[in-house]
Motif scaffolding. Sequence first.
Motif, PDB file in Angstrom:
ATOM      1  N   PRO A   1      86.659  -0.445  63.067  1.00 49.67           N
ATOM      2  CA  PRO A   1      85.956  -0.400  61.548  1.00 49.67           C
ATOM      3  C   PRO A   1      85.000  -1.743  61.485  1.00 49.67           C
ATOM      4  N   GLU A   2      85.128  -2.717  62.137  1.00 41.51           N
ATOM      5  CA  GLU A   2      83.612  -3.649  61.998  1.00 41.51           C
ATOM      6  C   GLU A   2      82.653  -3.167  62.109  1.00 41.51           C
ATOM      7  N   ILE A   3      82.274  -2.642  62.652  1.00 44.82           N
ATOM      8  CA  ILE A   3      80.993  -2.210  62.514  1.00 44.82           C
ATOM      9  C   ILE A   3      81.062  -0.407  62.240  1.00 44.82           C
ATOM     10  N   THR A   4      81.510   0.069  61.594  1.00 42.33           N
ATOM     11  CA  THR A   4      81.229   1.011  61.062  1.00 42.33           C
ATOM     12  C   THR A   4      81.183   1.252  59.709  1.00 42.33           C
ATOM     13  N   CYS A   5      80.376   2.219  58.967  1.00 42.75           N
ATOM     14  CA  CYS A   5      80.394   2.176  57.610  1.00 42.75           C
ATOM     15  C   CYS A   5      80.663   3.631  57.344  1.00 42.75           C
ATOM     16  N   CYS A   6      81.409   3.881  56.045  1.00 45.74           N
ATOM     17  CA  CYS A   6      80.522   4.809  55.468  1.00 45.74           C
ATOM     18  C   CYS A   6      80.244   4.910  54.002  1.00 45.74           C
ATOM     19  N   PHE A   7      80.222   6.234  53.319  1.00 49.51           N
ATOM     20  CA  PHE A   7      79.193   7.052  52.497  1.00 49.51           C
ATOM     21  C   PHE A   7      79.885   8.137  51.442  1.00 49.51           C
ATOM     22  N   SER A   8      80.079   7.721  50.242  1.00 50.45           N
ATOM     23  CA  SER A   8      80.450   8.647  49.026  1.00 50.45           C
ATOM     24  C   SER A   8      79.827   8.357  47.836  1.00 50.45           C
ATOM     25  N   GLY A   9      78.929   9.544  47.515  1.00 44.06           N
ATOM     26  CA  GLY A   9      78.194   9.458  46.348  1.00 44.06           C
ATOM     27  C   GLY A   9      78.234  11.581  45.801  1.00 44.06           C
ATOM     28  N   HIS A  10      77.112  11.580  44.702  1.00 41.67           N
ATOM     29  CA  HIS A  10      77.892  12.122  44.107  1.00 41.67           C
ATOM     30  C   HIS A  10      77.498  14.200  44.491  1.00 41.67           C
ATOM     31  N   ARG A  11      77.502  14.371  43.607  1.00 41.25           N
ATOM     32  CA  ARG A  11      76.759  16.374  44.024  1.00 41.25           C
ATOM     33  C   ARG A  11      75.819  16.776  43.738  1.00 41.25           C
ATOM     34  N   PRO A  12      75.122  17.473  43.260  1.00 45.44           N
ATOM     35  CA  PRO A  12      74.197  18.125  42.996  1.00 45.44           C
ATOM     36  C   PRO A  12      74.064  18.447  41.176  1.00 45.44           C
ATOM     37  N   PRO A  13      75.599  18.630  40.815  1.00 43.07           N
ATOM     38  CA  PRO A  13      75.696  18.814  39.201  1.00 43.07           C
ATOM     39  C   PRO A  13      75.728  16.915  38.273  1.00 43.07           C
ATOM     40  N   ARG A  14      76.222  16.016  39.400  1.00 42.26           N
ATOM     41  CA  ARG A  14      76.218  15.065  38.476  1.00 42.26           C
ATOM     42  C   ARG A  14      74.738  14.482  38.894  1.00 42.26           C
ATOM     43  N   LEU A  15      74.195  14.711  39.118  1.00 42.61           N
ATOM     44  CA  LEU A  15      73.151  14.156  39.559  1.00 42.61           C
ATOM     45  C   LEU A  15      71.809  14.435  38.478  1.00 42.61           C
ATOM     46  N   PRO A  16      70.873  13.372  37.923  1.00 38.35           N
ATOM     47  CA  PRO A  16      70.087  13.733  36.833  1.00 38.35           C
ATOM     48  C   PRO A  16      68.941  15.239  37.193  1.00 38.35           C
TER      49      PRO A  16
ATOM     50  N   VAL B   1      76.767   5.825  46.050  1.00 40.07           N
ATOM     51  CA  VAL B   1      75.624   6.563  45.292  1.00 40.07           C
ATOM     52  C   VAL B   1      76.506   6.852  44.189  1.00 40.07           C
ATOM     53  N   TYR B   2      76.954   5.860  43.256  1.00 40.62           N
ATOM     54  CA  TYR B   2      77.685   5.823  41.782  1.00 40.62           C
ATOM     55  C   TYR B   2      76.739   6.180  40.597  1.00 40.62           C
ATOM     56  N   ASP B   3      77.105   6.611  39.751  1.00 37.15           N
ATOM     57  CA  ASP B   3      76.251   7.353  38.255  1.00 37.15           C
ATOM     58  C   ASP B   3      77.009   6.365  37.609  1.00 37.15           C
ATOM     59  N   GLY B   4      78.071   5.554  37.881  1.00 35.35           N
ATOM     60  CA  GLY B   4      78.726   5.245  36.387  1.00 35.35           C
ATOM     61  C   GLY B   4      79.753   5.326  35.400  1.00 35.35           C
ATOM     62  N   ILE B   5      79.296   6.379  35.826  1.00 34.58           N
ATOM     63  CA  ILE B   5      80.836   7.392  34.690  1.00 34.58           C
ATOM     64  C   ILE B   5      82.507   7.110  35.539  1.00 34.58           C
ATOM     65  N   PRO B   6      83.431   7.035  34.256  1.00 31.83           N
ATOM     66  CA  PRO B   6      84.403   6.373  35.366  1.00 31.83           C
ATOM     67  C   PRO B   6      85.673   7.836  35.254  1.00 31.83           C
ATOM     68  N   GLN B   7      85.035   8.295  36.007  1.00 30.24           N
ATOM     69  CA  GLN B   7      85.916   9.639  36.648  1.00 30.24           C
ATOM     70  C   GLN B   7      85.420  10.266  37.846  1.00 30.24           C
TER      71      GLN B   7
ATOM     72  N   ALA C   1      67.604   3.866  39.681  1.00 30.33           N
ATOM     73  CA  ALA C   1      67.161   2.318  39.897  1.00 30.33           C
ATOM     74  C   ALA C   1      67.424   1.896  38.530  1.00 30.33           C
ATOM     75  N   ASP C   2      67.049   2.660  37.794  1.00 30.00           N
ATOM     76  CA  ASP C   2      66.655   1.945  36.163  1.00 30.00           C
ATOM     77  C   ASP C   2      68.370   0.954  35.714  1.00 30.00           C
ATOM     78  N   GLU C   3      69.168   1.752  36.013  1.00 27.94           N
ATOM     79  CA  GLU C   3      70.687   1.931  35.469  1.00 27.94           C
ATOM     80  C   GLU C   3      71.236   0.495  36.561  1.00 27.94           C
ATOM     81  N   GLU C   4      72.589   0.256  35.881  1.00 30.96           N
ATOM     82  CA  GLU C   4      73.689  -0.061  36.031  1.00 30.96           C
ATOM     83  C   GLU C   4      74.791   0.089  36.802  1.00 30.96           C
ATOM     84  N   PRO C   5      76.332   0.090  37.883  1.00 35.40           N
ATOM     85  CA  PRO C   5      76.860   1.267  37.402  1.00 35.40           C
ATOM     86  C   PRO C   5      77.715   0.215  36.723  1.00 35.40           C
TER      87      PRO C   5
END
Length: 172
Positions: free
Chosen positions: A3-18, A138-144, A168-172
């Motif tokens: 884990p010390e050298i491992t990075c994972c990712f989470s983010g949105h699918r296209p319907p949640r992207l503007p 990558v998070y849009d700030g929506i609480p769900q 980039a103009d948003e704050e999560p």
Amino acid sequence: MTPEITCCFSGHRPPRLPWGDREEDPRCQDLKARLAQALDQAYQEGYRHFLCGMAQGTDLYFCQAVLDLRQRHPEVTLEAAIPFAGQADRWPTADQRRRLALLDQCDLETVVQHTYSPGCMSRRNRYMVDHASLLIAVYDGIPQGGTLNTLAYAIHKGVRTVILPVDADEEP
């Protein structure tokens, strides 16, 4: 990998992207650039193994960005964490082809379970967080949603998080 050298990712699918699936949109291009910068920073901090959930949208952006990082730093490894064997079976053909092309370049594939069940995406996300010490999200700030749940799980487990707002103009 540890884990010390491992990075994972989470983010949105296209319907949640503007921009949906229009990757030529300047906002998408900006996000991809910020994602590449976050990966460069992770590499500078010693991260060498990267875990990707291989979902549509930002997961595939992350996967490509890690492959680009690996071009510059061959010691980088990429693991596809697949929630279930048929993950992409119902995707559009172009998305399936893109995913397969990316999978062919991964160093390792981990299939969390063979068939779909209601909790398989969450199990995949927990697998990634449990094997990492850094989560880039990558998070849009929506609480769900899955990304919020993954962030909450990472924080609970003491995994450091880096949040990239969708815009980039948003704050999560």
